[in-house]
Design an enzyme around this catalytic site. Structure first.
Site, PDB file in Angstrom:
ATOM      1  N   ALA A  70       0.837  -1.324   0.025  1.00  0.00           N
ATOM      2  CA  ALA A  70       0.099   0.090  -0.011  1.00  0.00           C
ATOM      3  C   ALA A  70       0.822   1.066   0.039  1.00  0.00           C
ATOM      4  O   ALA A  70       0.578   2.397  -0.655  1.00  0.00           O
ATOM      5  CB  ALA A  70      -0.986   0.028   1.178  1.00  0.00           C
ATOM      6  N   GLU A  71       2.035   1.123   0.830  1.00  0.00           N
ATOM      7  CA  GLU A  71       2.739   2.202   0.906  1.00  0.00           C
ATOM      8  C   GLU A  71       3.561   2.380  -0.473  1.00  0.00           C
ATOM      9  O   GLU A  71       3.912   3.559  -1.042  1.00  0.00           O
ATOM     10  CB  GLU A  71       4.109   2.107   1.807  1.00  0.00           C
ATOM     11  N   LYS A  99      21.866 -23.126 -19.059  1.00  0.00           N
ATOM     12  CA  LYS A  99      21.674 -22.662 -20.249  1.00  0.00           C
ATOM     13  C   LYS A  99      19.997 -22.308 -20.252  1.00  0.00           C
ATOM     14  O   LYS A  99      19.267 -23.545 -20.038  1.00  0.00           O
ATOM     15  CB  LYS A  99      21.905 -23.883 -21.461  1.00  0.00           C
ATOM     16  N   GLU A 115      27.613 -22.638 -16.142  1.00  0.00           N
ATOM     17  CA  GLU A 115      26.393 -21.510 -15.745  1.00  0.00           C
ATOM     18  C   GLU A 115      25.377 -22.462 -16.332  1.00  0.00           C
ATOM     19  O   GLU A 115      25.516 -23.391 -17.114  1.00  0.00           O
ATOM     20  CB  GLU A 115      26.371 -20.290 -16.230  1.00  0.00           C
ATOM     21  N   ARG A 173      17.432 -11.022 -30.423  1.00  0.00           N
ATOM     22  CA  ARG A 173      18.722 -11.527 -31.182  1.00  0.00           C
ATOM     23  C   ARG A 173      18.515 -11.362 -32.603  1.00  0.00           C
ATOM     24  O   ARG A 173      19.270 -11.299 -33.297  1.00  0.00           O
ATOM     25  CB  ARG A 173      18.799 -12.811 -30.649  1.00  0.00           C
ATOM     26  N   CYS A 184     -17.349 -48.668 -28.460  1.00  0.00           N
ATOM     27  CA  CYS A 184     -15.824 -49.086 -27.945  1.00  0.00           C
ATOM     28  C   CYS A 184     -15.039 -50.119 -28.858  1.00  0.00           C
ATOM     29  O   CYS A 184     -15.721 -51.013 -29.326  1.00  0.00           O
ATOM     30  CB  CYS A 184     -16.297 -49.851 -26.273  1.00  0.00           C
ATOM     31  N   ASP A 242       2.269   1.821  -3.379  1.00  0.00           N
ATOM     32  CA  ASP A 242       1.301   2.396  -4.086  1.00  0.00           C
ATOM     33  C   ASP A 242       1.160   3.695  -4.102  1.00  0.00           C
ATOM     34  O   ASP A 242       0.899   4.581  -4.895  1.00  0.00           O
ATOM     35  CB  ASP A 242      -0.177   1.571  -3.870  1.00  0.00           C
TER      36      ASP A 242
HETATM   37  S1  IVH Z   1      26.451 -17.216 -24.145  1.00  0.00           S
HETATM   38  C1  IVH Z   1      28.672 -15.992 -27.932  1.00  0.00           C
HETATM   39  N1  IVH Z   1      25.175 -18.256 -21.746  1.00  0.00           N
HETATM   40  O1  IVH Z   1      22.043 -19.886 -25.798  1.00  0.00           O
HETATM   41  C2  IVH Z   1      27.699 -16.918 -27.174  1.00  0.00           C
HETATM   42  N2  IVH Z   1      24.129 -18.252 -23.956  1.00  0.00           N
HETATM   43  O2  IVH Z   1      23.191 -20.854 -28.609  1.00  0.00           O
HETATM   44  C3  IVH Z   1      26.599 -15.995 -26.335  1.00  0.00           C
HETATM   45  N3  IVH Z   1      21.692 -19.060 -23.822  1.00  0.00           N
HETATM   46  O3  IVH Z   1      20.730 -17.464 -28.263  1.00  0.00           O
HETATM   47  C4  IVH Z   1      25.696 -16.801 -25.668  1.00  0.00           C
HETATM   48  N4  IVH Z   1      21.761 -19.353 -21.610  1.00  0.00           N
HETATM   49  O4  IVH Z   1      19.800 -17.215 -25.874  1.00  0.00           O
HETATM   50  C5  IVH Z   1      25.192 -18.001 -23.059  1.00  0.00           C
HETATM   51  N5  IVH Z   1      24.300 -18.713 -20.046  1.00  0.00           N
HETATM   52  C6  IVH Z   1      24.240 -18.693 -21.290  1.00  0.00           C
HETATM   53  C7  IVH Z   1      22.859 -18.943 -21.994  1.00  0.00           C
HETATM   54  C8  IVH Z   1      22.978 -18.696 -23.375  1.00  0.00           C
HETATM   55  C9  IVH Z   1      21.071 -19.289 -22.667  1.00  0.00           C
HETATM   56  C10 IVH Z   1      21.135 -19.185 -25.111  1.00  0.00           C
HETATM   57  C11 IVH Z   1      21.129 -17.773 -25.863  1.00  0.00           C
HETATM   58  C12 IVH Z   1      21.808 -18.123 -27.265  1.00  0.00           C
HETATM   59  C13 IVH Z   1      21.824 -19.529 -27.180  1.00  0.00           C
HETATM   60  C14 IVH Z   1      23.222 -19.887 -27.740  1.00  0.00           C
END
Ligand code: IVH
Length: 769
Positions: free
Chosen positions: A26-27, A107, A105, A128, A401, A29
């Site tokens: 509320a705050e 994907k 990391e 992209r 059936c 908002d």
């Molecule tokens: S690096 C030059 N890191 O994967 C490389 N891409 O095939 C740049 N993606 O279209 C990408 N997680 O949408 C990178 N941790 C991650 C990612 C990631 C998902 C996707 C990204 C890209 C595709 C690459």
């Protein structure tokens, strides 16, 4: 205004990125409103990172094209451990070192975007596209709360282009689809499609209503600041700038470290709040990345290690149906075999008729199939662009059936269609036999699940009647086959000794079940909606099996406690030729209910012509209208031969409906047959109805749950001895509900209708015992 912008942005970050709210809604908002007011009074002073810009700008005719300052490339993919080993070896060879640290990391399974910050202020976002030019989605990205409109801290670069992934969390996806369903709109096949559909909205106000998220994973362009030495350092810096970075990241060493990370994430994948399709490895040192460079459109320093796909494209070769144990009909897509997540899939469930029609799956269609964990693979969606020309026919659920040829019926308000074959349908046979032989039905002792399965699997039992013609040899054959199949043939049998005592006992138990009380036989037949209490009503009131199996729906409807649905289910069951044949076979095998009797004397009142006429289900012909017709001197018999109905003072809509109904020849036959049956029954009925008098006469009881000291049957008998009646379901007419332990829906219904509820002690008090 500057203070408000900063304050509100801080709260947004705490709430959406850190998941740690620092202000009551509320705050928030109130502050937001205050800023909005100031901005409309001073439009020239509106800050470009103002949170008011997050509600979504007016629709645009099309997206502007954006040329990426640095191309957005893609990653090389690997699937196997060996691909990871090779990647690591190439990197080590390329750098001429023995061991390499990697930033590992997730994907993310979303859409790649790039965000441009100038002097810390968000100025542009682009998709992209083809990697070189994308679409300007700045207005849409503004609505994504986790993306900062101003970078945190004082040391912000002059230009920073952040690369990352826009996605939708599973939970938000489920909610969105629920909303779409409620609004009768198209659902999205998966979170990625939902994220893409939401981001690529020309009307950013729609994007604002969809909960999109973002994770940063790389840098496109950097001016006016030093790049950290390592990629892991870049991610940590992003975090300090207020950009969302996944916590599921690690720095690992060599191929072994990479594979360890891969396995760990693989195990936790299902528990993540968003979808990923693999993990990404990047050489951690930025200088090493530069040294390795790129091949064609992908960096040599990175690898996407993908999980086996859980979705795949394939073609529907046929749509069959499966018949479940209760006769439920489930459409199943037969597929051109395809590997989904490492498992070959050849069938996928289509759930039910509505689902097939909603997804509009047709034979020949290319479809997306998904396999998640151990669940049955399902068809997610049709790829419409790949539908063959000319388009295949729309799918229709079979009318009969496929296992037994009985009618397929779908009750109003139910998603599931069922085979009406009951006893005669092979798919339902086992369950039907189990029910038939049960303790409260035919009570065949010793006929347990294992024998039932074997008897059906060895084709010794086609229908329940076959139980009664089983021979000793049949049972021994069955036992031998079952033992062989399970590899449990006892030594004694191998030596030529065959135990027969169990088979003798079973045959005896089967024979002993031949003369059950009528209500038990009725219950044993497994008619939908017919439980013990309805079976008892039928037996008590109609008295003879022959009458019950021929009874028209209207007659069933006038019996106490039998409503429209139940009457229809009973009539439908007996209208099925196969069921009648199965019953004939039972009778021919010597099954005969004991204690049959003439219909109950009180049936006379129920056979009142007004009652029967109203029970025929003629549209608009309510009970008062039926009364009017009978009062005008008509009878069922005379109505069956009448052509004009507008002469009884009925409203035109009613006489019209009646005329229309009577125009159907089978309806006319129905009413004539009912008149005839009525006359026959009246002739059989004992004259003066001797109602069992008792102080509970006229009272209706429903028993539910487990009573502390007696069975429900025993309690029912006491109630009936006192002149009361026991019914199977609770309605407004129920006088008392007697509830024991674990009483369920009947008790709830009683509470809802305000029916008096008694416990066993209360019932005893009422009975005066
Ligand atoms: S690096 C030059 N890191 O994967 C490389 N891409 O095939 C740049 N993606 O279209 C990408 N997680 O949408 C990178 N941790 C991650 C990612 C990631 C998902 C996707 C990204 C890209 C595709 C690459």
């Amino acid at each position: 205004m500057a203070w408000l912008v900063e304050e509100l942005n801080r709260h947004i970050y705490n709430y959406h990125v850190l998941d740690a709210p620092t202000i009551p809604d509320a705050e928030y908002d109130r502050l937001f409103k205050e800023l909005q007011d100031l901005e409309s009074a001073h439009p020239q002073a509106v800050k470009n990172d103002s949170p008011t810009s997050r509600v979504g700008a007016a629709p645009i005719p099309e997206f502007k094209q954006v040329t990426h300052s640095v191309p957005m490339l893609s990653l090389n993919n690997g699937f196997l451990d060996e691909d990871v080993d090779n990647f690591d070896r190439r990197v080590r060879d390329g750098l001429d070192v023995h061991s390499v640290d990697y930033s590992a990391e997730l994907k993310f399974d979303g859409l790649a975007i790039t965000l441009r910050y100038e002097n810390g202020i968000f100025v542009q976002a682009a998709t992209r596209g083809d990697g070189y030019t994308g679409e300007d989605v700045t207005a849409n990205i503004r609505t994504v709360r986790v993306i900062p409109l101003r970078l945190h801290g004082d040391a912000v670069p002059a230009v920073l282009e952040v690369r990352g992934e826009v996605l939708m969390f599973k939970e938000d996806f489920a909610r969105l689809n629920q909303r779409q369903r409620d609004a009768g709109q198209k659902e999205f096949a998966n979170p990625r499609n939902a994220a893409a559909g939401s981001l690529r909205q020309l009307d950013a106000r729609i994007t604002a209503q969809r909960k999109l998220r973002f994770f940063a994973y790389g840098i496109g362009l950097l001016e006016g600041a030093d790049l950290p030495d390592t990629h892991s350092g870049v991610l940590a810096w992003f975090d300090r700038l207020g950009l969302p970075v996944s916590k599921e990241r690690a720095v690992v060493n060599g191929a072994a470290g990479l594979l360890g990370y891969y396995r760990n994430i693989g195990e936790r994948r299902a528990g993540l709040p968003y979808e990923i399709d693999g993990v990404v490895y990047k050489v951690d040192r930025v200088a090493d990345q530069a040294a390795l460079g790129f091949v064609s459109r992908a960096p040599r320093f990175a690898l996407a290690h993908k999980f086996p796909a859980e979705e795949a494209l394939t073609v529907v070769s046929a749509i069959d149906v499966q018949v479940g144990r209760t006769g439920a009909i489930t459409p199943v897509a037969r597929l051109v075999p395809v590997s989904v997540g490492g498992v070959t899939v050849t069938n996928a469930t289509l759930h039910n008729e509505d689902e097939v029609l909603r997804k509009d799956v047709r034979v020949g269609d290319t479809v997306i199939v998904r396999r998640a964990g151990d669940v049955i693979p399902e068809v997610l969606a049709v790829v419409l662009e790949r539908r063959p020309e000319p388009a295949p026919m729309r799918y229709e659920l079979p009318k009969t059936c496929p296992v037994c040829g009985s009618h397929v019926v779908r009750e109003e308000g139910e998603a599931v269609a069922r085979c009406s074959g009951g006893l005669s349908c092979a798919a339902q046979r086992k369950e039907a036999i189990r029910h038939f032989a049960g303790r409260r039905m035919m009570d065949i002792e010793g006929l347990g699940d294992r024998y039932i399965d074997s008897l059906v699997e060895c084709n010794l039992i086609e229908r329940v009647a076959d139980l009664y013609t089983l021979k000793l040899d049949d049972l021994l054959t069955m036992k031998r086959m079952a033992d062989e199949r399970e590899g449990t043939t006892p030594e004694t049998v191998k030596q030529g000794k065959v135990a027969t005592k169990w088979a003798d006992n079973l045959l005896e138990a089967i024979a002993a079940s031949k003369n059950p009380p009528l209500e038990r036989l009725l219950f044993a037949l497994g008619i939908r909606h017919v439980g013990e209490s309805t079976a008892k009503t039928l037996a008590d009131w109609l008295g003879r099996f022959e009458l019950i199996r021929q009874a028209p729906e209207a007659l069933l409807r006038v019996l106490p406690d039998i409503g429209g649905t139940v009457a229809e289910a009973i009539a439908e069951f007996f209208a099925e030729e196969k069921n009648q044949q199965a019953i004939n076979a039972l009778l021919a095998a010597g099954v005969a209910p004991q204690g049959e009797h003439a219909p109950k004397a009180q049936l006379r009142e129920k056979l009142d012509e007004v009652n029967l006429l109203a029970a025929l289900g003629i549209p608009k012909l309510t009970e008062p209208r039926a009364r009017q017709l009978i009062a005008a001197g008509q009878s069922l018999e005379s109505l069956a031969h009448l052509n004009v109905f507008g002469v009884f003072g009925l409203p035109a809509t009613v006489s019209g409906a009646l005329e229309e109904w009577m125009a159907v020849p089978s309806n006319r036959e129905k009413i004539a047959a009912l008149a005839k049956l009525r006359a026959e029954l009246l002739a059989q009925l004992p004259e003066a109805a001797a109602t069992p008098e008792g102080h509970l006469s006229g009272k209706t009881f429903v028993l539910t749950g487990t009573l502390p000291t007696m069975s429900r049957d025993a309690a029912g008998a006491l109630i009936e001895a006192a002149g009361g009646r026991v019914a199977g379901s609770v309605s407004k007419k129920t006088s008392y509900v007697v509830a024991g332990l674990d009483a369920g829906s009947k008790l709830a219904k009683a509470e809802e209708l305000g029916v008096t509820i008694l416990d066993e002690a209360g019932l005893m008090a009422l009975l005066g015992q």
